[in-house]
Design an enzyme around this catalytic site. Sequence first.
Site, PDB file in Angstrom:
ATOM      1  N   GLN A   3       0.875  -1.101  -0.076  1.00  0.00           N
ATOM      2  CA  GLN A   3       0.031  -0.074   0.166  1.00  0.00           C
ATOM      3  C   GLN A   3       0.747   1.206   0.054  1.00  0.00           C
ATOM      4  OE1 GLN A   3      -3.191   0.020  -0.368  1.00  0.00           O
ATOM      5  NE2 GLN A   3      -3.710  -2.192   0.074  1.00  0.00           N
ATOM      6  N   CYS A  43      -9.935  -8.384   0.983  1.00  0.00           N
ATOM      7  CA  CYS A  43      -9.516  -9.774   1.389  1.00  0.00           C
ATOM      8  C   CYS A  43     -10.658 -10.283   2.614  1.00  0.00           C
ATOM      9  CB  CYS A  43      -8.242  -9.898   1.647  1.00  0.00           C
ATOM     10  SG  CYS A  43      -7.235  -8.888   0.427  1.00  0.00           S
ATOM     11  N   SER A  87       3.261  -4.996  -5.146  1.00  0.00           N
ATOM     12  CA  SER A  87       2.132  -5.939  -5.928  1.00  0.00           C
ATOM     13  C   SER A  87       1.754  -4.667  -7.045  1.00  0.00           C
ATOM     14  CB  SER A  87       1.040  -6.025  -5.020  1.00  0.00           C
ATOM     15  OG  SER A  87       0.040  -6.917  -5.805  1.00  0.00           O
ATOM     16  N   GLY A  88       1.497  -5.270  -8.380  1.00  0.00           N
ATOM     17  CA  GLY A  88       1.191  -4.598  -9.366  1.00  0.00           C
ATOM     18  C   GLY A  88      -0.178  -3.857  -9.484  1.00  0.00           C
TER      19      GLY A  88
END
Length: 401
Positions: free
Chosen positions: A197, A346, A217-218
């Site tokens: 983040q 999530c 993360s992409g």
Amino acid sequence: MSEIYLDNSATTKVNPKAAETAFKVMTEVYGNPSSIHDKGSTAAKLMLKARNDIIASFFGQQALKKLPKIPGFLGGEEYGRLIFTSCGTESNNLAISSVIESCKIASPRIITSDSEHPAVLRCFEKWAEKGCDVVYLSTKNGVIDENELKGAINKNTVLVSIMYVNNETGAIYDLPKLFKTVKDISPDTICHTDCVQAYQKIEVSPSKLNADMITISGHKIHAPKGIGALWVKNELIQKKRIIPILNGGGQESGLRSGTENLPGIAAFAEAVNVNGSDKAHITFSEKVTPLRNLMIENLDPSIRINVPAGDYVPHILSLTMPGQKSQPVLNMLSRQGIYVSSGSACSSHKNTVSHVLTAFGLSSSDADSTIRVSLDSDNTEEEILTFCRALNETVKRLAKK
Ligand code: PLP
């Protein structure tokens, strides 16, 4: 119905240039980077460029001049190595499990915080079951106490893993200070940070952070889903502190087997560059901070903003609507084409109260009455005002029921 997307910490829309790049690689540069014919070496060269571009986003553009131009090489002595993975979750698992499996202590101590993403927490729980001695640092009010960390470090401490930006509250944990404390007390303890983040939202500089390993993360930065990376300090590779969790063909210098997701990798690098590479966080903050302020000015005073006591990012806002459950609010907004979330995407299907919000200090009932709004630099003032009107109205309507 026009849509207002305010759930950018869950995932982002893929940048059209990144999508075009992925398409081009899928249809034209489709060789396997490990193949030794020309089609393979074209793919390997593209992968090298993408890897170097992402490393340069940590170290600045001058790194590009010095990074090796040898396909198959993961980086360099000075700038560390970048291992491509399938996502942030895999990078976190690779980092944590590697350090523990490669240490020579029977019951090593491993330290994390009580507000980590499940991609770290579940991994720590697994290692606790296998005999590791786990310490969870408190994140009350969004701050980690340096003295608590000092007290937790003992001679068996092999790993400290703390996220840089919290995905539900936006708290920035003071890693430059905390990781320096770790290194001062125990230079051999490895410091890992989940920067999923933080990357391109605030500065992520391995040396300023005193970090040995960094997860990114992409899909949080306008690249496609299914691509992530773990940056690792060169020293850790030399000392064999990275142990593959996938066994197979030996890609990524044997550290992460499996044919590389080249369309994802190239699109990841494209998104990184379009965002502004090592300067992305500056433009991001300039665009998003006024939107945050506008939102705060226009929210009904009954809606409480859970502002961390320390530093925080401008784009993540945790909003509590006392007495209202978040789910009906989310549903009513969603019917109007406005998308926000309760807790992290999530965990929001699990019907449990967010561990992050309770660790922050919220009661279970307030945590259950909280939504997360996460902004992007593409959001407009009009969208923010429409969202505020809709939320204020929704809360009022539900209160009358
Ligand atoms: N870490 C943090 C802080 C996250 O917010 C997320 C996703 O929301 C992850 C890790 C997992 O990343 P990925 O979805 O790429 O596996």
